[in-house]
Write a protein that holds these residues in place. Sequence first.
Motif, PDB file in Angstrom:
ATOM      1  N   SER A  36       0.778  -1.062  -0.199  1.00  0.00           N
ATOM      2  CA  SER A  36      -0.054   0.095   0.109  1.00  0.00           C
ATOM      3  C   SER A  36       0.841   1.287  -0.063  1.00  0.00           C
ATOM      4  N   GLY A  60      -9.650  -3.825   2.223  1.00  0.00           N
ATOM      5  CA  GLY A  60      -8.740  -3.085   1.494  1.00  0.00           C
ATOM      6  C   GLY A  60      -7.554  -3.832   0.863  1.00  0.00           C
ATOM      7  N   LEU A  76      -5.457  -4.057  -2.950  1.00  0.00           N
ATOM      8  CA  LEU A  76      -3.917  -4.012  -3.099  1.00  0.00           C
ATOM      9  C   LEU A  76      -3.713  -4.671  -4.535  1.00  0.00           C
ATOM     10  N   GLU A  93      -3.682   2.641  -2.479  1.00  0.00           N
ATOM     11  CA  GLU A  93      -4.449   2.424  -1.228  1.00  0.00           C
ATOM     12  C   GLU A  93      -3.555   2.926   0.113  1.00  0.00           C
ATOM     13  N   LEU A 111      -3.651   1.710   3.883  1.00  0.00           N
ATOM     14  CA  LEU A 111      -4.457   0.608   4.688  1.00  0.00           C
ATOM     15  C   LEU A 111      -4.644   1.148   6.236  1.00  0.00           C
TER      16      LEU A 111
END
Length: 194
Positions: A11, A22, A26, A153, A155
């Motif tokens: 991430s 999430g 990834l 992303e 996290l």
Amino acid sequence: MSRIIGDITVSLDGFVDGAGDGVEALHAWALVSDDPVDAAVLASVAGAGAVVMGRGTFDVVDGPHGWQDGLGYGAREDARPPFVVVTSSLPEEVRLAATHDFSFVTSGPAAAVAAAREAAGDADVYVMGGGTTVGSCLAAGLLDVLQLHVAPEALGSGTPLFTGSRHRLVQRDVRVSRAAVHLTYDVSEVPAPG
């Protein structure tokens, strides 16, 4: 001589997995992206001579919702090089035993990398994860190359790739797709202070 390549998705905040949602996002670059940059990266990874993975990753890929025909190592590439699993205990059974070559090493990452290098011959060995496996190989100086696939992303928590050790990386390649930034680094030894 073959290179040992750590290959992992992270991430933006440096985690390789998270607590909760999430994680699938990834890996969107590998699983659902139609970007030609992502496809080229997957094709190169699928050319591995052998692959090292940790037990947690093995349990996922060999589990009932893991790799299936047409979706395996290299995502849609479904490559099937020899796989070496670093583990403290052997599995009772292997669902993919008829279609994949798995061996299990209980004496640590260095022994697993050595076994994979022997299986790969002159081809490259990829260490695919999880994060603990790639991170411990990096910390132990076993990697020649580190490939990071940075997903868009954050996290906030999870398993970090980098923990407690310093590394000097030499950037060799950057590829940008709509779903990820693919970074390739040579791994260098960090000189001891003073």
